[in-house]
Design a protein around this motif. Structure first.
Motif, PDB file in Angstrom:
ATOM      1  N   ASP A  63       0.822  -1.210   0.000  1.00  0.00           N
ATOM      2  CA  ASP A  63       0.000   0.000   0.000  1.00  0.00           C
ATOM      3  C   ASP A  63       0.852   1.255   0.000  1.00  0.00           C
ATOM      4  N   LEU A  64       2.045   1.178   0.630  1.00  0.00           N
ATOM      5  CA  LEU A  64       2.892   2.356   0.720  1.00  0.00           C
ATOM      6  C   LEU A  64       3.819   2.514  -0.491  1.00  0.00           C
ATOM      7  N   SER A  65       3.857   1.498  -1.348  1.00  0.00           N
ATOM      8  CA  SER A  65       4.800   1.547  -2.454  1.00  0.00           C
ATOM      9  C   SER A  65       4.483   2.656  -3.438  1.00  0.00           C
ATOM     10  N   ALA A  66       3.175   2.901  -3.656  1.00  0.00           N
ATOM     11  CA  ALA A  66       2.781   3.981  -4.570  1.00  0.00           C
ATOM     12  C   ALA A  66       2.431   5.200  -3.747  1.00  0.00           C
ATOM     13  N   ARG A 116      -3.375   5.990 -10.621  1.00  0.00           N
ATOM     14  CA  ARG A 116      -2.489   6.891 -11.352  1.00  0.00           C
ATOM     15  C   ARG A 116      -2.464   8.258 -10.672  1.00  0.00           C
ATOM     16  N   LEU A 117      -1.274   8.815 -10.493  1.00  0.00           N
ATOM     17  CA  LEU A 117      -1.122  10.091  -9.794  1.00  0.00           C
ATOM     18  C   LEU A 117      -0.760  11.204 -10.772  1.00  0.00           C
ATOM     19  N   SER A 118      -1.234  12.405 -10.463  1.00  0.00           N
ATOM     20  CA  SER A 118      -0.852  13.578 -11.245  1.00  0.00           C
ATOM     21  C   SER A 118       0.566  13.997 -10.862  1.00  0.00           C
ATOM     22  N   GLN A 119       1.111  14.993 -11.555  1.00  0.00           N
ATOM     23  CA  GLN A 119       2.452  15.478 -11.233  1.00  0.00           C
ATOM     24  C   GLN A 119       2.522  16.044  -9.821  1.00  0.00           C
ATOM     25  N   SER A 120       1.385  16.547  -9.324  1.00  0.00           N
ATOM     26  CA  SER A 120       1.348  17.099  -7.966  1.00  0.00           C
ATOM     27  C   SER A 120       1.066  16.030  -6.917  1.00  0.00           C
TER      28      SER A 120
END
Length: 472
Positions: free
Chosen positions: A14-17, A343-347
């Motif tokens: 869970d903490l990897s991303a 998926r994460l944004s640049q922020s």
């Protein structure tokens, strides 16, 4: 059955991303206060007083605060040891069972998503009272866009926006209690009189004018009023130093909430006859805050409270979208939703999860057009019930975690934050939450929502076993 691996290792996946760790203690405290102080206090407090009487309402809110404190202590131990944005869903997965963790995560997502649309619509209806020529849907879209921008920009911007939105509510409640006490002790005129009732209204009709039972019958309303405090657990995964910040935030938030809620009830009960506290007239004027402020001679009291309640609604929607999107992100990280949702944004924000969660608010947005009272009441019932079930899972997860901790040869002193009086605290928290859940089944107006929640929970378990349960 508990996992065989160590609690220290359960959250690597869970903490990897990892999300951005941008929240400070003041953000966590205000997020918790902002989540709890809302329309339930500004509009619903009078209803509890009218049903239970003044002393009954004080006892009900004190008991509600005590339950919330027990649950938050359990959450604090878990969040400090294993900070995760998946929070209680992840804890339930590892310390109750994978299927229950899956169900709890979806249930908490439903809790906030079910009310998002109603919050936007309610805020839009209040704006229309000021600007009657502008259609409700325009305000709804504007508010939804604002909350979306605050959430999607960055964790830091979200935390700052929630801090200031919550601060408006905190200042309002603090001012209400301070001015009310000044009136009670004769330092401010009240309704043109030099002295206010000086607590005589508290027992005019006896200690419990409606009997003892209404105190327990209103516990679902009261517990829901304290909901939002658990947002600390969700935010722990994005805080700078969870080990220091989470315990401090939990203790600060709960004690302030107890003072705010009980102080508000005391002031309302002392200054207004309890039969008047819960009168339901149109719009914001039904709030006992408006009545008391008006009697104190505060100009534009109704407009002031309209602004505060709009702020409260937007604050709830803001934190709700944050919490629900993190649940969806967590499911994706655990491979129980497609990878696109993590998926994460640049922020560093899970923008796909945020957008999809906002789309889930559409049923609530329709409440103004189709049977608004029925839809709103059932959505509120669903949100209250699901929140209490989540609280139950927190207590059970902590109970199982601590037993596993001892079984592996660890000591209580090794924990950076430990629940006192174990196992009494988690057991009492679980039992009180269970009683609150059952009270919903006894309320005919909430029966449809109760049955709907049970069906949703069953569907979660069924889908888990069909899609993710390992086959022999």
């Amino acid at each position: 059955m508990l996992p065989s691996h160590s609690p220290n290792d359960v959250l690597h996946q869970d903490l990897s991303a990892s999300l951005k760790r941008a929240m400070s203690t003041r953000h966590l405290v205000m997020l918790s206060l902002g989540g709890a102080i809302g329309t339930g206090l500004f509009l619903g407090s009078g209803e509890v007083i009218a049903q239970t009487g003044p002393i009954g309402a004080i006892l009900a809110y004190f008991l509600g605060g005590l339950i919330a404190y027990m649950v938050m202590l359990c959450l604090g131990e878990l969040a400090v040891h294993m900070p995760s944005s998946g929070s209680f869903g992840v804890y339930a997965q590892h310390f109750i069972g994978p299927a229950t963790g899956y169900m709890i995560t979806w249930l908490y997502w439903l809790t906030w998503t079910a009310t998002l649309g109603t919050e936007f619509t309610a805020a839009a209806l209040l704006m229309q009272e000021w600007f009657p020529t502008i259609p409700v849907w325009i305000w709804t879209l504007m508010f939804a866009a604002l909350v979306l921008i605050l959430n999607i920009s960055s964790t830091r911007i979200f935390a700052e926006s929630e801090f200031w939105l919550a601060l408006v509510k905190v200042i309002t409640v603090t001012s209400f209690i301070a001015l009310g006490l000044l009136a009670i002790f004769g330092l401010l005129s009240f309704q043109g009189q030099e002295t206010a009732p000086l607590f005589s209204n508290l027992t005019t009709h006896g200690w419990f004018p409606q009997g003892i039972f209404p105190i327990f019958a209103t516990m679902l309303i009261v517990n829901f009023a304290f909901s939002g405090t658990e947002l600390i657990g969700v935010a722990a995964g994005e805080s700078k130093d969870p080990a220091k910040q989470v315990p401090k935030a939990i203790n600060t938030a709960i004690w302030r909430l107890l003072i705010f809620f009980i102080g508000t009830i005391v002031v309302i009960s002392a200054l207004l006859p309890y039969e008047q506290a819960g009168l339901h007239t149109a719009g914001v004027s039904s709030s006992p805050f408006v009545t008391v402020f008006s009697y104190l001679g505060i100009p534009y009291a109704e407009d002031l409270m309209r602004f505060v309640i709009i702020t409260a609604l937007l604050s709830a929607a803001n934190s709700g979208l944050f919490a629900a999107s993190r649940m969806m992100w967590s499911l994706s990280v655990r491979k129980q939703l497609p990878a696109i949702f993590s998926r994460l944004s640049q922020s560093g924000t899970p923008y796909i999860a945020i957008l999809v969660t906002l789309l889930g608010a559409i049923p609530g947005l329709l409440s103004e057009q189709f049977a608004p009272e029925t839809i709103f009441k059932n959505l509120l019932g669903i949100a209250a019930f699901t929140m209490v079930v989540v609280w139950m899972s927190i207590c059970l997860s902590q109970f199982n975690f601590r037993r596993e901790w001892y079984r592996q040869g660890h000591q209580r002193q090794e924990l950076k934050f430990a629940v006192p009086w174990f196992p009494l605290i988690p057991i009492l928290g679980l039992v009180f939450c269970l009683i609150t859940c059952l009270s919903m089944a006894a309320d005919p107006e909430m029966l449809v929502g109760f049955i709907g929640c049970l069906i949703f929970m069953a569907a979660c378990y069924l889908s888990y076993f069909l899609l993710y349960h390992p086959r022999a």
